[in-house]
Write a protein that holds these residues in place. Structure first.
Motif, PDB file in Angstrom:
ATOM      1  N   TRP A  70      33.413 -38.402  83.752  1.00 30.26           N
ATOM      2  CA  TRP A  70      33.424 -38.369  85.214  1.00 30.26           C
ATOM      3  C   TRP A  70      34.198 -39.562  85.779  1.00 30.26           C
ATOM      4  O   TRP A  70      34.098 -40.687  85.275  1.00 30.26           O
ATOM      5  N   ASN A  71      34.970 -39.288  86.835  1.00 36.05           N
ATOM      6  CA  ASN A  71      35.584 -40.376  87.595  1.00 36.05           C
ATOM      7  C   ASN A  71      35.675 -39.929  89.053  1.00 36.05           C
ATOM      8  O   ASN A  71      35.471 -38.753  89.375  1.00 36.05           O
ATOM      9  N   GLU A  72      35.987 -40.848  89.921  1.00 40.68           N
ATOM     10  CA  GLU A  72      35.973 -40.575  91.362  1.00 40.68           C
ATOM     11  C   GLU A  72      37.040 -39.575  91.787  1.00 40.68           C
ATOM     12  O   GLU A  72      36.998 -39.060  92.899  1.00 40.68           O
ATOM     13  N   ARG A  73      38.010 -39.294  90.920  1.00 33.27           N
ATOM     14  CA  ARG A  73      39.075 -38.358  91.268  1.00 33.27           C
ATOM     15  C   ARG A  73      38.756 -36.917  90.870  1.00 33.27           C
ATOM     16  O   ARG A  73      39.557 -36.013  91.136  1.00 33.27           O
ATOM     17  N   GLN A  86      29.838 -35.932  81.095  1.00 30.46           N
ATOM     18  CA  GLN A  86      29.268 -36.742  80.008  1.00 30.46           C
ATOM     19  C   GLN A  86      28.217 -37.715  80.552  1.00 30.46           C
ATOM     20  O   GLN A  86      28.248 -38.925  80.326  1.00 30.46           O
ATOM     21  N   ASP A  87      27.290 -37.132  81.315  1.00 29.09           N
ATOM     22  CA  ASP A  87      26.164 -37.862  81.918  1.00 29.09           C
ATOM     23  C   ASP A  87      26.607 -38.855  83.000  1.00 29.09           C
ATOM     24  O   ASP A  87      25.834 -39.736  83.375  1.00 29.09           O
ATOM     25  N   GLY A  88      27.829 -38.667  83.519  1.00 26.58           N
ATOM     26  CA  GLY A  88      28.319 -39.599  84.526  1.00 26.58           C
ATOM     27  C   GLY A  88      28.417 -39.033  85.924  1.00 26.58           C
ATOM     28  O   GLY A  88      28.606 -39.785  86.887  1.00 26.58           O
ATOM     29  N   ALA A  89      28.281 -37.708  86.074  1.00 28.85           N
ATOM     30  CA  ALA A  89      28.414 -37.085  87.390  1.00 28.85           C
ATOM     31  C   ALA A  89      27.240 -37.465  88.289  1.00 28.85           C
ATOM     32  O   ALA A  89      26.102 -37.564  87.823  1.00 28.85           O
ATOM     33  N   PRO A  90      27.486 -37.677  89.576  1.00 27.01           N
ATOM     34  CA  PRO A  90      26.407 -38.042  90.499  1.00 27.01           C
ATOM     35  C   PRO A  90      25.345 -36.947  90.568  1.00 27.01           C
ATOM     36  O   PRO A  90      25.674 -35.755  90.630  1.00 27.01           O
ATOM     37  N   SER A  91      24.086 -37.328  90.552  1.00 28.06           N
ATOM     38  CA  SER A  91      23.001 -36.351  90.623  1.00 28.06           C
ATOM     39  C   SER A  91      23.048 -35.571  91.935  1.00 28.06           C
ATOM     40  O   SER A  91      22.683 -34.393  91.974  1.00 28.06           O
ATOM     41  N   SER A  92      23.519 -36.202  93.005  1.00 28.69           N
ATOM     42  CA  SER A  92      23.605 -35.517  94.302  1.00 28.69           C
ATOM     43  C   SER A  92      24.573 -34.340  94.225  1.00 28.69           C
ATOM     44  O   SER A  92      24.317 -33.276  94.798  1.00 28.69           O
TER      45      SER A  92
END
Length: 281
Positions: free
Chosen positions: A238-241, A164-170
């Motif tokens: 998106w979350n860090e997990r 939902q537009d939260g994932a890192p671009s890298s």
């Protein structure tokens, strides 16, 4: 002689009946052929699953004329979209447990001006995507390969969930690079030649998409189906997990092992899915 006159009307009637029967057979054959064509077309439409529109905004320029001749007039652009889309789908949605991202319409648009990248993807809405192709692609010596590479990158990006537009671009760029390498469209650098990041850098936060692709390949080798699970996980917020859940272990901990082993070996990037053949269009 009289008998001949008697038989003549019967012969004419028989000929007319035979002609009528023949016409009915022809009509039935035409009808069957028409139904078969409609069925084949319906299956084709169903198989591709989304509408495709090709637009030439470059007009009567050298790039525009070359695009029209090589990719628009013969429907080559549509076939490239279908082939590259199918390849990306096999990797990102390997089975029914991975629900596909809804895609209703893909527009391939040759831009009227050069872009910062060979292809840029934008979304009209959540199910409609535009592949903006830079006219510079039409200037390449091997223009067909350049076009396929651009569209493969774009279709990989289209099918990727993005948290939902939260994932890192890298991470997204690395997954696109991973798919292109598997497709045989991007060079595979020796992993030993990649730059080691800072000690506090997470593997998938590397700014080099090729480095991230190597790490993703390493994870897929450890746990088959990792890429599909990761993409499915990015369907939600998106979350860090998200990466940890797809791996089944802490990703940062895995990075320590990865950098201490894989980066010392040349050509560590191997196809992790033998069923995925090299793409030929």
């Amino acid at each position: 002689m009289e008998n001949l006159h008697i038989l003549q009307p019967l012969t004419t009637t028989t000929t007319a009946a035979a002609a009528a029967a023949y016409s009915r057979i022809i009509l039935r054959l035409v009808l069957v052929l028409f139904i078969a064509i409609v069925s084949i077309w319906a299956n084709y439409e169903e198989s591709k699953g989304f509408a495709i529109t090709v637009v030439n905004d470059a007009g009567d320029t050298p790039a525009g004329r070359r695009f029209s001749l090589l990719f628009l007039s013969n429907d080559k652009a549509t076939r490239i979209v279908l082939k590259t889309s199918g390849f990306a789908e096999k990797i990102l949605f390997p089975d029914d447990r991975h629900p596909k991202k809804p895609v209703d319409h893909v527009i391939v648009r040759l831009s009227s001006r050069n872009l910062t990248h060979p292809v840029v993807v934008s979304s009209v809405n959540k199910t409609e995507f535009v592949l903006h192709i830079s006219p510079s692609v039409m200037e390449e010596t091997n223009v067909e390969k350049a076009m396929i590479l651009a569209v493969q990158r774009a279709m990989a990006r289209v099918w990727l969930w993005d948290g939902q537009d939260g994932a890192p671009s890298s991470l997204l760029d690395g997954m696109v690079e991973y798919i292109n390498i598997l497709a045989g469209l991007a060079p595979v650098s020796d992993s030993g030649g990649l730059q080691l990041p800072e000690s506090d850098t997470i593997c998938w936060e590397d700014k080099d998409p090729v480095a991230v692709a190597h790490f993703l390949n390493y994870c897929e080798g450890l746990r088959e189906g990792f890429i599909g699970r990761l993409n499915r996980g990015m369907q939600d917020q998106w979350n860090e997990r998200t990466v940890d859940d797809a791996l089944g272990l802490p990703s940062q901990q895995l990075c320590v092992s990865y950098y201490s082993t894989i980066l010392q070996l040349p050509n560590s990037f191997n196809s992790t899915s033998p069923s995925l053949s090299r793409q030929v269009i």
